[in-house]
Design a protein around this motif. Structure first.
Motif, PDB file in Angstrom:
ATOM      1  N   GLN A 131      -6.496 -11.936  -0.987  1.00  0.00           N
ATOM      2  CA  GLN A 131      -6.604 -11.271  -2.276  1.00  0.00           C
ATOM      3  C   GLN A 131      -5.286 -10.600  -2.657  1.00  0.00           C
ATOM      4  OE1 GLN A 131      -9.212 -12.045  -4.048  1.00  0.00           O
ATOM      5  NE2 GLN A 131      -8.113 -11.069  -5.719  1.00  0.00           N
ATOM      6  N   TYR A 132      -4.688  -9.890  -1.680  1.00  0.00           N
ATOM      7  CA  TYR A 132      -3.377  -9.266  -1.914  1.00  0.00           C
ATOM      8  C   TYR A 132      -2.331 -10.326  -2.251  1.00  0.00           C
ATOM      9  CZ  TYR A 132      -4.720  -4.647  -0.087  1.00  0.00           C
ATOM     10  OH  TYR A 132      -5.284  -3.415   0.093  1.00  0.00           O
ATOM     11  N   LEU A 133      -2.396 -11.438  -1.524  1.00  0.00           N
ATOM     12  CA  LEU A 133      -1.426 -12.516  -1.747  1.00  0.00           C
ATOM     13  C   LEU A 133      -1.481 -13.003  -3.194  1.00  0.00           C
ATOM     14  CD1 LEU A 133       0.489 -14.893  -0.969  1.00  0.00           C
ATOM     15  CD2 LEU A 133      -1.548 -16.113  -0.197  1.00  0.00           C
ATOM     16  N   PHE A 134      -2.689 -13.296  -3.691  1.00  0.00           N
ATOM     17  CA  PHE A 134      -2.821 -13.820  -5.051  1.00  0.00           C
ATOM     18  C   PHE A 134      -2.403 -12.771  -6.084  1.00  0.00           C
ATOM     19  CE2 PHE A 134      -6.106 -16.624  -2.938  1.00  0.00           C
ATOM     20  CZ  PHE A 134      -5.275 -17.726  -2.924  1.00  0.00           C
ATOM     21  N   GLN A 135      -2.763 -11.498  -5.818  1.00  0.00           N
ATOM     22  CA  GLN A 135      -2.373 -10.435  -6.750  1.00  0.00           C
ATOM     23  C   GLN A 135      -0.850 -10.281  -6.781  1.00  0.00           C
ATOM     24  OE1 GLN A 135      -4.456  -6.729  -6.138  1.00  0.00           O
ATOM     25  NE2 GLN A 135      -6.413  -7.760  -5.948  1.00  0.00           N
ATOM     26  N   ALA A 136      -0.218 -10.411  -5.602  1.00  0.00           N
ATOM     27  CA  ALA A 136       1.245 -10.280  -5.520  1.00  0.00           C
ATOM     28  C   ALA A 136       1.930 -11.380  -6.334  1.00  0.00           C
ATOM     29  CB  ALA A 136       1.693 -10.343  -4.060  1.00  0.00           C
ATOM     30  N   LEU A 137       1.439 -12.601  -6.210  1.00  0.00           N
ATOM     31  CA  LEU A 137       2.035 -13.716  -6.950  1.00  0.00           C
ATOM     32  C   LEU A 137       1.820 -13.531  -8.452  1.00  0.00           C
ATOM     33  CD1 LEU A 137       1.033 -16.681  -4.601  1.00  0.00           C
ATOM     34  CD2 LEU A 137       3.253 -15.547  -4.767  1.00  0.00           C
TER      35      LEU A 137
ATOM     36  N   ALA B  71       0.840  -1.210   0.000  1.00  0.00           N
ATOM     37  CA  ALA B  71       0.000   0.000   0.000  1.00  0.00           C
ATOM     38  C   ALA B  71       0.870   1.253   0.000  1.00  0.00           C
ATOM     39  CB  ALA B  71      -0.898  -0.011   1.230  1.00  0.00           C
ATOM     40  N   MET B  72       1.130   1.791  -1.217  1.00  0.00           N
ATOM     41  CA  MET B  72       1.915   3.025  -1.333  1.00  0.00           C
ATOM     42  C   MET B  72       1.187   4.017  -2.226  1.00  0.00           C
ATOM     43  SD  MET B  72       5.918   1.885  -1.682  1.00  0.00           S
ATOM     44  CE  MET B  72       5.705   0.807  -3.100  1.00  0.00           C
ATOM     45  N   PRO B  73       1.447   5.330  -2.035  1.00  0.00           N
ATOM     46  CA  PRO B  73       0.822   6.328  -2.918  1.00  0.00           C
ATOM     47  C   PRO B  73       1.408   6.294  -4.326  1.00  0.00           C
ATOM     48  CG  PRO B  73       2.265   7.385  -1.284  1.00  0.00           C
ATOM     49  CD  PRO B  73       2.228   5.931  -0.957  1.00  0.00           C
ATOM     50  N   ARG B  74       0.746   7.048  -5.228  1.00  0.00           N
ATOM     51  CA  ARG B  74       1.097   7.128  -6.665  1.00  0.00           C
ATOM     52  C   ARG B  74       0.992   5.768  -7.333  1.00  0.00           C
ATOM     53  NH1 ARG B  74       5.591  10.709  -8.967  1.00  0.00           N
ATOM     54  NH2 ARG B  74       7.065   9.900  -7.440  1.00  0.00           N
ATOM     55  N   LEU B  75       1.989   4.917  -7.189  1.00  0.00           N
ATOM     56  CA  LEU B  75       1.875   3.531  -7.664  1.00  0.00           C
ATOM     57  C   LEU B  75       1.908   2.624  -6.451  1.00  0.00           C
ATOM     58  CD1 LEU B  75       4.332   3.091 -10.696  1.00  0.00           C
ATOM     59  CD2 LEU B  75       1.854   3.091 -10.778  1.00  0.00           C
TER      60      LEU B  75
ATOM     61  N   LEU C 245       4.923 -10.576   5.998  1.00  0.00           N
ATOM     62  CA  LEU C 245       4.136  -9.710   6.878  1.00  0.00           C
ATOM     63  C   LEU C 245       5.062  -8.814   7.699  1.00  0.00           C
ATOM     64  CD1 LEU C 245       1.424 -12.188   8.249  1.00  0.00           C
ATOM     65  CD2 LEU C 245       1.204 -10.550   6.380  1.00  0.00           C
ATOM     66  N   LYS C 246       4.733  -7.504   7.755  1.00  0.00           N
ATOM     67  CA  LYS C 246       5.559  -6.568   8.522  1.00  0.00           C
ATOM     68  C   LYS C 246       5.648  -6.979   9.991  1.00  0.00           C
ATOM     69  CE  LYS C 246       4.814  -2.454   5.713  1.00  0.00           C
ATOM     70  NZ  LYS C 246       4.274  -1.093   5.639  1.00  0.00           N
ATOM     71  N   SER C 247       4.560  -7.546  10.496  1.00  0.00           N
ATOM     72  CA  SER C 247       4.523  -7.890  11.932  1.00  0.00           C
ATOM     73  C   SER C 247       5.579  -8.919  12.314  1.00  0.00           C
ATOM     74  CB  SER C 247       3.130  -8.406  12.313  1.00  0.00           C
ATOM     75  OG  SER C 247       2.779  -9.501  11.477  1.00  0.00           O
TER      76      SER C 247
ATOM     77  N   ARG D 139      14.455  -9.650  -8.599  1.00  0.00           N
ATOM     78  CA  ARG D 139      13.481 -10.428  -7.815  1.00  0.00           C
ATOM     79  C   ARG D 139      12.650  -9.452  -6.970  1.00  0.00           C
ATOM     80  NH1 ARG D 139      17.286 -12.994  -9.873  1.00  0.00           N
ATOM     81  NH2 ARG D 139      17.585 -15.228  -9.722  1.00  0.00           N
ATOM     82  N   ILE D 140      11.439  -9.858  -6.650  1.00  0.00           N
ATOM     83  CA  ILE D 140      10.531  -8.958  -5.936  1.00  0.00           C
ATOM     84  C   ILE D 140       9.936  -9.649  -4.715  1.00  0.00           C
ATOM     85  CG2 ILE D 140       8.357  -7.660  -6.110  1.00  0.00           C
ATOM     86  CD1 ILE D 140       8.968  -7.492  -9.194  1.00  0.00           C
ATOM     87  N   LEU D 141       9.980  -8.948  -3.578  1.00  0.00           N
ATOM     88  CA  LEU D 141       9.287  -9.389  -2.370  1.00  0.00           C
ATOM     89  C   LEU D 141       8.252  -8.338  -1.996  1.00  0.00           C
ATOM     90  CD1 LEU D 141      12.095 -10.601   0.094  1.00  0.00           C
ATOM     91  CD2 LEU D 141      10.463 -12.029  -1.139  1.00  0.00           C
ATOM     92  N   MET D 142       7.086  -8.773  -1.597  1.00  0.00           N
ATOM     93  CA  MET D 142       6.065  -7.844  -1.127  1.00  0.00           C
ATOM     94  C   MET D 142       6.080  -7.832   0.411  1.00  0.00           C
ATOM     95  SD  MET D 142       5.100  -7.041  -4.116  1.00  0.00           S
ATOM     96  CE  MET D 142       3.963  -5.763  -3.632  1.00  0.00           C
ATOM     97  N   LEU D 143       6.036  -6.622   0.943  1.00  0.00           N
ATOM     98  CA  LEU D 143       6.034  -6.427   2.393  1.00  0.00           C
ATOM     99  C   LEU D 143       4.689  -5.808   2.739  1.00  0.00           C
ATOM    100  CD1 LEU D 143       8.003  -6.593   4.849  1.00  0.00           C
ATOM    101  CD2 LEU D 143       8.645  -4.226   4.342  1.00  0.00           C
ATOM    102  N   THR D 144       3.971  -6.383   3.674  1.00  0.00           N
ATOM    103  CA  THR D 144       2.617  -5.886   3.913  1.00  0.00           C
ATOM    104  C   THR D 144       2.183  -6.042   5.355  1.00  0.00           C
ATOM    105  OG1 THR D 144       0.295  -6.160   3.253  1.00  0.00           O
ATOM    106  CG2 THR D 144       1.662  -8.132   3.237  1.00  0.00           C
ATOM    107  N   MET D 145       1.260  -5.165   5.751  1.00  0.00           N
ATOM    108  CA  MET D 145       0.625  -5.298   7.070  1.00  0.00           C
ATOM    109  C   MET D 145      -0.542  -6.280   6.978  1.00  0.00           C
ATOM    110  SD  MET D 145       0.475  -1.300   8.165  1.00  0.00           S
ATOM    111  CE  MET D 145      -1.054  -1.565   9.052  1.00  0.00           C
ATOM    112  N   HIS D 146      -0.962  -6.577   5.744  1.00  0.00           N
ATOM    113  CA  HIS D 146      -2.242  -7.263   5.559  1.00  0.00           C
ATOM    114  C   HIS D 146      -2.088  -8.763   5.328  1.00  0.00           C
ATOM    115  CE1 HIS D 146      -3.892  -3.249   5.178  1.00  0.00           C
ATOM    116  NE2 HIS D 146      -2.933  -3.002   4.304  1.00  0.00           N
TER     117      HIS D 146
END
Length: 222
Positions: free
Chosen positions: A96-102, A64-68, A111-113, A85-92
């Motif tokens: 749905q986010y997981l599948f979109q990220a893949l 979840a970032m502004p602009r893009l 997860l940030k936590s 290579r790309i890693l997604m870092l998220t609070m969530h």
């Protein structure tokens, strides 16, 4: 005599719109000898610009970032810098986010936590071309797959029927169509139809190909 070979440093782009989060994540990464944050970005568009301007091996993107968003940036990155290579870092913890990220081409989802526990391992896994998912994400993927199978969405042409699997195993073990017909209590014509279907479904040419496939699938011993 053995020499200590230092691992090649993994050059990391870190993108998160919260400076405090970036500082915390950077501390986790920079204390590892093989990881180095070489660029930081505060939004997805800046992340793309940084990836163009710096030699980067791995991008760690907040979703979840502004602009893009991180997801949009991941799709763009996959196009302009396919080797990164790309890693997604998220609070969530969100399926749905997981599948979109893949789908966007991410190698992992952290997860940030629990970043202090998972992020370093995820970075190294990504550079080995191995996916990294937190345990809940694995459960979500399996549940999603089972739902698709139940709803008949898995491509049936990829799946063998139990009977086709039986015929494949017996073909690979060297039985003739007549022997297979007797073993399975079906007609020779039916066996031949199953063999043709197997070749067609699996895109194979002959009995040798079928045997190799059966070995790979674990139906027969090599």
């Amino acid at each position: 005599m053995t020499h200590d070979v230092r691992p090649a440093t993994i050059r990391i782009l870190l993108a998160d719109d919260h400076a405090l989060v970036r500082r915390g994540v950077r501390l986790i990464l920079d204390r590892e000898p093989d990881l180095e944050v070489v660029a930081e970005a505060g939004d997805g568009a800046e992340a793309i610009a940084m990836a163009r301007a710096h030699e980067v091996d791995l991008a760690v993107l907040d979703i979840a970032m502004p602009r893009l968003t991180g997801l949009q940036a991941a799709r763009e990155l996959a196009s302009v810098r396919p080797a990164v290579r790309i890693l997604m870092l998220t609070m969530h913890d969100n399926e749905q986010y997981l599948f979109q990220a893949l789908k966007a081409g991410a190698s992992g989802y952290v997860l940030k936590s629990v970043a202090d526990r998972d992020l370093v391992a995820a970075c190294r896994a990504a550079m080995r071309d191995e996916p990294f998912l937190y345990p809940g994400a694995v459960t979500a993927l399996i549940r999603n797959y089972l739902d698709r199978v139940r709803d008949g969405e898995e491509a049936p042409e990829q799946l063998l029927t139990p009977r086709e699997e039986e015929v494949l195993k017996l073909v690979a073990e060297g039985h003739s169509s007549k022997e297979i017909a007797e073993l399975l209590f079906i007609s020779v014509k039916t066996v031949q139809r199953h063999r043709e279907n197997l070749l067609h479904k699996l895109g194979l040419r002959d009995r040798l190909d079928l045997t190799r496939y059966a070995i790979r699938a674990g139906l027969v011993e090599p």
